[in-house]
Write a protein that holds these residues in place. Structure first.
Motif, short mmCIF file in Angstrom:
data_model
loop_
_atom_site.label_atom_id
_atom_site.label_comp_id
_atom_site.label_asym_id
_atom_site.label_seq_id
_atom_site.Cartn_x
_atom_site.Cartn_y
_atom_site.Cartn_z
N LEU A 40 0.82 -1.20 0.00
CA LEU A 40 0.00 0.00 0.00
C LEU A 40 0.86 1.26 0.00
N ARG A 41 1.98 1.24 0.73
CA ARG A 41 2.91 2.37 0.68
C ARG A 41 3.44 2.57 -0.72
N THR A 42 3.75 1.48 -1.40
CA THR A 42 4.23 1.58 -2.79
C THR A 42 3.15 2.17 -3.68
N ALA A 43 1.92 1.72 -3.51
CA ALA A 43 0.82 2.25 -4.31
C ALA A 43 0.59 3.73 -4.03
N ARG A 44 0.73 4.12 -2.76
CA ARG A 44 0.56 5.54 -2.42
C ARG A 44 1.64 6.40 -3.03
N SER A 45 2.82 5.84 -3.22
CA SER A 45 3.88 6.62 -3.86
C SER A 45 3.62 6.82 -5.35
N LEU A 46 2.73 5.99 -5.93
CA LEU A 46 2.42 6.11 -7.36
C LEU A 46 1.22 7.00 -7.63
N THR A 47 0.42 7.29 -6.62
CA THR A 47 -0.78 8.12 -6.80
C THR A 47 -0.79 9.24 -5.78
N ALA A 48 -1.57 10.24 -6.07
CA ALA A 48 -1.67 11.39 -5.15
C ALA A 48 -2.77 11.20 -4.11
N ASN A 49 -3.73 10.36 -4.40
CA ASN A 49 -4.89 10.19 -3.55
C ASN A 49 -4.83 8.83 -2.86
N PRO A 50 -5.00 8.76 -1.53
CA PRO A 50 -4.96 7.47 -0.84
C PRO A 50 -6.05 6.49 -1.31
N SER A 51 -7.22 7.00 -1.68
CA SER A 51 -8.28 6.11 -2.19
C SER A 51 -7.88 5.51 -3.53
N ASP A 52 -7.24 6.31 -4.36
CA ASP A 52 -6.75 5.79 -5.64
C ASP A 52 -5.67 4.74 -5.43
N ALA A 53 -4.85 4.95 -4.40
CA ALA A 53 -3.80 3.97 -4.09
C ALA A 53 -4.40 2.64 -3.68
N GLU A 54 -5.46 2.69 -2.89
CA GLU A 54 -6.12 1.44 -2.48
C GLU A 54 -6.73 0.73 -3.69
N ASP A 55 -7.34 1.50 -4.58
CA ASP A 55 -7.91 0.90 -5.80
C ASP A 55 -6.82 0.31 -6.68
N LEU A 56 -5.71 1.02 -6.77
CA LEU A 56 -4.59 0.54 -7.58
C LEU A 56 -4.04 -0.76 -7.01
N LEU A 57 -3.87 -0.82 -5.69
CA LEU A 57 -3.38 -2.05 -5.06
C LEU A 57 -4.37 -3.19 -5.26
N GLN A 58 -5.65 -2.91 -5.13
CA GLN A 58 -6.67 -3.95 -5.32
C GLN A 58 -6.60 -4.51 -6.74
N THR A 59 -6.44 -3.65 -7.73
CA THR A 59 -6.35 -4.10 -9.13
C THR A 59 -5.10 -4.94 -9.35
N ALA A 60 -3.97 -4.49 -8.78
CA ALA A 60 -2.72 -5.24 -8.94
C ALA A 60 -2.80 -6.60 -8.25
N LEU A 61 -3.42 -6.63 -7.07
CA LEU A 61 -3.58 -7.90 -6.37
C LEU A 61 -4.53 -8.84 -7.12
N THR A 62 -5.52 -8.29 -7.77
CA THR A 62 -6.42 -9.11 -8.58
C THR A 62 -5.65 -9.74 -9.73
N LYS A 63 -4.82 -8.95 -10.38
CA LYS A 63 -4.00 -9.49 -11.48
C LYS A 63 -3.04 -10.56 -10.96
N THR A 64 -2.51 -10.34 -9.77
CA THR A 64 -1.61 -11.32 -9.18
C THR A 64 -2.36 -12.60 -8.84
N TYR A 65 -3.56 -12.48 -8.31
CA TYR A 65 -4.36 -13.65 -7.96
C TYR A 65 -4.66 -14.49 -9.20
N VAL A 66 -4.99 -13.83 -10.31
CA VAL A 66 -5.30 -14.55 -11.54
C VAL A 66 -4.08 -15.33 -12.03
N ALA A 67 -2.90 -14.77 -11.83
CA ALA A 67 -1.66 -15.41 -12.31
C ALA A 67 -0.97 -16.24 -11.23
N TRP A 68 -1.62 -16.44 -10.08
CA TRP A 68 -0.97 -17.08 -8.93
C TRP A 68 -0.38 -18.44 -9.27
N GLU A 69 -1.09 -19.26 -10.02
CA GLU A 69 -0.59 -20.60 -10.34
C GLU A 69 0.60 -20.55 -11.30
#
Length: 188
Positions: A40-69
């Motif tokens: 989340l700290r990494t995501a916050r460094s990429l965006t100006a808004n904390p809510s956008d950072a949470e959304d960004l992390l959620q999207t990245a984690l979703t992509k990671t989950y899909v590729a987990w195997e």
């Protein structure tokens, strides 16, 4: 006869789970619980808004989950998620929408009145070309280059191989003849 038009959301979710079961990865859940603050700290460094950072992390984690195997080395997961964060943010940045603002006045300029009847405009156009056709060849060339091709006096002189003064005097005489043309006098 009554047909069912809409089902409840829970019924739809249940039927979707039954048709496409998603695998459960306990290792993914434990990874997210352990590494979420750092990511989340990494995501916050990429965006100006904390809510956008949470959304960004959620999207990245979703992509990671899909590729987990497919992820072979689970020791490099932080790098994988960071790359997903960066790629997602870059995609969002490239696709960003231009904000629209309400304003009192339209930014477009007022349309220029086009002078009435199109037939009259065409008649004026034809009369102008007939009048230009009556000019001597040299004057006609200078008028066309100056006013239809929009060249400067110096450029017209260079094209025709004459001096700038010659262009000025010849164009002046040609415009005088055009003003005196009886066919153009009727249009005015």
């Amino acid at each position: 006869m009554t047909t069912l038009v809409c089902t409840s959301a829970s019924d739809a979710a249940t039927s979707a789970r039954q048709t496409r079961p998603y695998p459960s990865f306990p290792s993914f859940s434990s990874y997210v619980r352990a590494r979420q603050p750092v990511l989340l700290r990494t995501a916050r460094s990429l965006t100006a808004n904390p809510s956008d950072a949470e959304d960004l992390l959620q999207t990245a984690l979703t992509k990671t989950y899909v590729a987990w195997e497919r992820i072979e080395d689970h020791r490099a997961l932080d790098g994988y998620v960071r790359r997903a964060l960066l790629n997602t943010r870059t995609s969002q940045w490239r696709k960003r929408k231009v904000d629209e603002f309400v304003c009192d006045e339209l930014p477009e300029p007022e349309p220029v009145p086009c002078g009435g009847d199109p037939a009259e405009r065409q008649a004026l156009h034809d009369a102008m070309w007939r009048a230009i056709g009556k000019l001597p060849a040299r004057q006609r060339a200078m008028v066309v280059l100056r006013y239809y091709e929009d060249l400067s006096e110096a450029q017209t002189a260079e094209v025709l191989g004459v001096s700038v003064g010659t262009v000025k005097s010849a164009v002046s005489r040609a415009l005088g003849k055009l003003r005196e043309d009886p066919e153009l006098g009727l249009v005015r």
